[in-house]
Each structure stands twice: as C-alpha cells, then as structure tokens.
Design a protein around this motif. Structure first.
Motif, short mmCIF file in Angstrom:
data_model
loop_
_atom_site.label_atom_id
_atom_site.label_comp_id
_atom_site.label_asym_id
_atom_site.label_seq_id
_atom_site.Cartn_x
_atom_site.Cartn_y
_atom_site.Cartn_z
N THR A 16 0.81 -1.21 0.00
CA THR A 16 0.00 0.00 0.00
C THR A 16 0.85 1.26 0.00
N ALA A 17 1.85 1.30 0.87
CA ALA A 17 2.69 2.50 0.96
C ALA A 17 3.46 2.75 -0.34
N MET A 18 3.92 1.66 -0.96
CA MET A 18 4.67 1.81 -2.21
C MET A 18 3.78 2.36 -3.33
N CYS A 19 2.56 1.90 -3.40
CA CYS A 19 1.62 2.41 -4.40
C CYS A 19 1.34 3.90 -4.19
N ASP A 20 1.19 4.28 -2.92
CA ASP A 20 0.95 5.69 -2.61
C ASP A 20 2.10 6.56 -3.09
N VAL A 21 3.32 6.12 -2.81
CA VAL A 21 4.51 6.89 -3.23
C VAL A 21 4.59 6.97 -4.75
N ALA A 22 4.30 5.87 -5.43
CA ALA A 22 4.36 5.85 -6.89
C ALA A 22 3.37 6.84 -7.50
N PHE A 23 2.14 6.84 -6.97
CA PHE A 23 1.13 7.76 -7.48
C PHE A 23 1.45 9.21 -7.15
N LEU A 24 2.05 9.45 -5.98
CA LEU A 24 2.46 10.82 -5.63
C LEU A 24 3.54 11.33 -6.59
N LEU A 25 4.51 10.47 -6.88
CA LEU A 25 5.57 10.86 -7.82
C LEU A 25 5.00 11.11 -9.22
N LEU A 26 4.10 10.22 -9.66
CA LEU A 26 3.48 10.38 -10.97
C LEU A 26 2.71 11.69 -11.06
N THR A 27 1.93 11.99 -10.02
CA THR A 27 1.17 13.24 -9.99
C THR A 27 2.09 14.46 -10.01
N PHE A 28 3.18 14.38 -9.26
CA PHE A 28 4.14 15.49 -9.23
C PHE A 28 4.73 15.77 -10.60
N PHE A 29 5.16 14.71 -11.30
CA PHE A 29 5.77 14.90 -12.62
C PHE A 29 4.77 15.43 -13.64
N ILE A 30 3.52 14.97 -13.56
CA ILE A 30 2.51 15.45 -14.50
C ILE A 30 2.21 16.93 -14.27
N LEU A 31 2.11 17.33 -13.01
CA LEU A 31 1.76 18.72 -12.69
C LEU A 31 2.90 19.69 -12.96
N THR A 32 4.13 19.24 -12.83
CA THR A 32 5.27 20.15 -13.00
C THR A 32 5.84 20.15 -14.41
N ALA A 33 5.42 19.20 -15.25
CA ALA A 33 5.95 19.14 -16.61
C ALA A 33 5.35 20.26 -17.47
N THR A 34 6.14 20.77 -18.39
CA THR A 34 5.66 21.78 -19.33
C THR A 34 5.51 21.15 -20.70
N ALA A 35 4.41 21.48 -21.35
CA ALA A 35 4.15 20.91 -22.67
C ALA A 35 5.09 21.51 -23.70
N LYS A 36 5.60 20.67 -24.60
CA LYS A 36 6.49 21.15 -25.65
C LYS A 36 5.68 21.93 -26.67
N GLN A 37 6.12 23.16 -26.95
CA GLN A 37 5.43 23.99 -27.92
C GLN A 37 5.72 23.47 -29.33
N PRO A 38 4.70 23.45 -30.20
CA PRO A 38 4.95 23.01 -31.57
C PRO A 38 5.86 23.98 -32.31
N GLU A 39 6.72 23.47 -33.17
CA GLU A 39 7.61 24.32 -33.94
C GLU A 39 6.83 25.07 -35.01
N ILE A 40 7.25 26.32 -35.28
CA ILE A 40 6.59 27.11 -36.31
C ILE A 40 6.83 26.46 -37.67
N VAL A 41 8.09 26.11 -37.92
CA VAL A 41 8.46 25.41 -39.14
C VAL A 41 9.34 24.22 -38.77
N PRO A 42 9.17 23.09 -39.43
CA PRO A 42 10.05 21.96 -39.15
C PRO A 42 11.46 22.25 -39.67
#
Length: 203
Positions: A16-42
């Motif tokens: 149980t504790a390990m699952c909690d930690v895994a989900f906390l880490l996953l939530t942290f990375f999702i919330l702090t990640a920035t989406a890559k902006q699409p390039e104007i031209v390839p």
C-alpha cells in the motif's frame, strides 16, 4: 531434548505504501511538466558528433528555414516582455498588458513588426498554420532582425543583468549565404560568440 518446531507462516508484503509513493511521484511529474510547444516550421538540423548543451537561461535562438525565412525567440518570458516593450518604443507601437502576456508565451515568432499585433491576437494553433508567419525582414532595405537582436540584448541586460547568448538553428538544406547573413548581423553588433544547433550523428 526435543526441538520445538516453529510453525511456518506465509510472508506477505504490504504494498500500500509503495503504491501511494508511486502515485504521488506520478502526480508530481505530471503537474510540474511543461508541454512542448509546436515548432513554427520543421527544421532538419545538420548532423554533428559534437555534444555541447545549449544554455538553459539567457538564450536567444534565431531559426532559418523554408527558403531563408527567419524566426526569433528568447527563452525567458520576462525578457520577452521587456523586448516587446523596447520594440514598441523603437517603432512607436503600443501593446496592452494582455498582449504582452500572450507574447511572453510565444517561444518563437517570425513576422514583420507591422503584423505583430495581429499575430499576438491569434491562438497558438492559428499562429502556427503554414503561411501565417512569413519571417522577420533582414535585408539591407529593412533589417528588422538587427533591431530585435539589439532589443533582446538590452532587455536581458536590464532584467537579468547578464549578457544574452545566441544560437543559430539552420535547416541542413539551407544555403550557406542565408546563414552568413545572420552571422553578419550578429557580428555587426559585436556578437562574435554563438552556438550552431545541430543534430546528433552516430559514430
């Protein structure tokens, strides 16, 4: 004397504790990640075996693609806003706080100054459609790129009190004279040290 036999019990691990930690880490990375902006031209950068990482801060990137079209971008959002303000003073243009905020989210752009207000008003999807951004003028008759470079350098010096670094990102199929024009523009402003963006080539 007879030995006492210990009863064997099945071992169980509480996950149980390990699952909690895994989900906390996953939530942290999702919330702090920035989406890559699409390039104007390839841009297909030339291959190289040299691995030198670009600076994360105090960086401006000049992209050359699609037949000599030039795009300009500054990494730091606060420097972008200050650069826009200096451009407004230079060309006698005014920008609202909302327009400045929208411009601060644009990693790169490529239009003449007289089309800048219209570009800022567009959504990111419409802004990146083919043909919308025609490139920043950089010829001898109308060299707006020089003004942008100067404004960005002054803005970075004022906001961060540091020198702005430059990187040139050119398409591998682009002709050398187009790249040389950009290098000359930088050197005219005493910018003799800059990075050339390349892709990694295998040994």
């Amino acid at each position: 004397m007879a030995k006492v036999k210990m009863s064997k019990k099945a071992t169980a691990v509480d996950m149980t504790a390990m699952c909690d930690v895994a989900f906390l880490l996953l939530t942290f990375f999702i919330l702090t990640a920035t989406a890559k902006q699409p390039e104007i031209v390839p841009v297909e950068t030339p291959a190289s075996t040299v691995q030198v990482k670009l600076p994360d801060t105090d960086l401006a990137i000049i992209t050359i693609a699609d037949g000599g079209k030039v795009f300009f971008g500054v990494k730091a959002a606060d420097v972008r806003i200050k650069t826009l303000e200096l451009i407004g003073e230079e060309y006698n243009l005014s920008f609202t706080d909302e327009e400045k905020k929208r411009f601060s989210l644009m990693e790169e752009f490529g239009v003449p100054v007289n089309q800048l207000n219209g570009l800022i008003k567009l959504s990111s999807t419409d802004r990146n459609k083919e043909g919308v951004q025609t490139g920043i003028p950089h010829d001898s008759l109308d060299n707006q790129l020089t003004v942008w470079v100067k404004a960005a350098r002054n803005a970075n010096a004022e906001v961060n009190e540091k020198q702005l670094n430059f990187a040139i990102k050119g398409d591998a199929k682009e002709q050398y004279p187009e790249i040389k024009k950009i290098i000359d523009i930088l050197q005219d402003q005493k910018v003799n040290k800059f990075n050339l963006v390349t892709g990694l080539r295998g040994e």
